[in-house]
Design an enzyme around this catalytic site. Sequence first.
Site: not given
Length: 256
Positions: A156, A143
């Site tokens: 995250y 990501s």
Amino acid sequence: MSGVSLPPADLPGSGRTAVVTGASSGIGAATAERLAAEGFHVVLGARRLDRLTELADRIGGRALPLDVTDPTSVDAFVAALDRVDVLVNNAGGAFDAKPVAEADVDSWQRSFEVNVVGAVRLTKALLPALRASGAGDVLFVGSTAGMISYEGGASYTAAKHGVHTLAETLRLELCGEPIRVIEIAPGMVRTDEFALNRTGSAEAAEAVYRGVREPLVAADVADCIAWTLTRPHHVNVDLLVVRPRAQAAQHKVHRE
């Protein structure tokens, strides 16, 4: 593998077996579908076997139950495989949006178990088969959160930073071996479950994408994954960052 017909020889993935984790929805499901269309034999792994089986039947793949956080599940999954040429480490997710001062430690542990430790566990288990293939690929779905931090995203972003350094380190360690290590780092991708799992409500999940014209969808990321895996095997796409045009950076999103 039984029940799977051989693809035409001129397709890029002909004769190659690709394992896709987290394949019951989102990017994983789109990737499984795209790789099957490219001629790969696709093995789909996820916890929700009913959804997995439905997709596998539709694309001519093979569904196997897999929980990357459970060593016993991983062992059983690996034991059921005859051959592996490609591993797509896609299983992952975000599970909270709290500041560090209000950290939910259980969410942190879950984030690392799914995104990082699970990928390590499966990669380690399948490396012998990838070496034996003579032209193996390990692909990590990371990501843009693995490259920059932002408020409310620490559990995250920390996990995806872990995925990023995992890919970099593995590439160094496998240098000279017949295995490519690829990382795909998507920005804003609208799927049915990612934002919902993170925020816990449909309204909050909808707000993430509100006003954003054409955020990426799972098929866009699957397209990038398929492209990297179908290059000549001496070509290693180390890192591919992909965002919607409306997102110039993690913190810079145009909303109409």
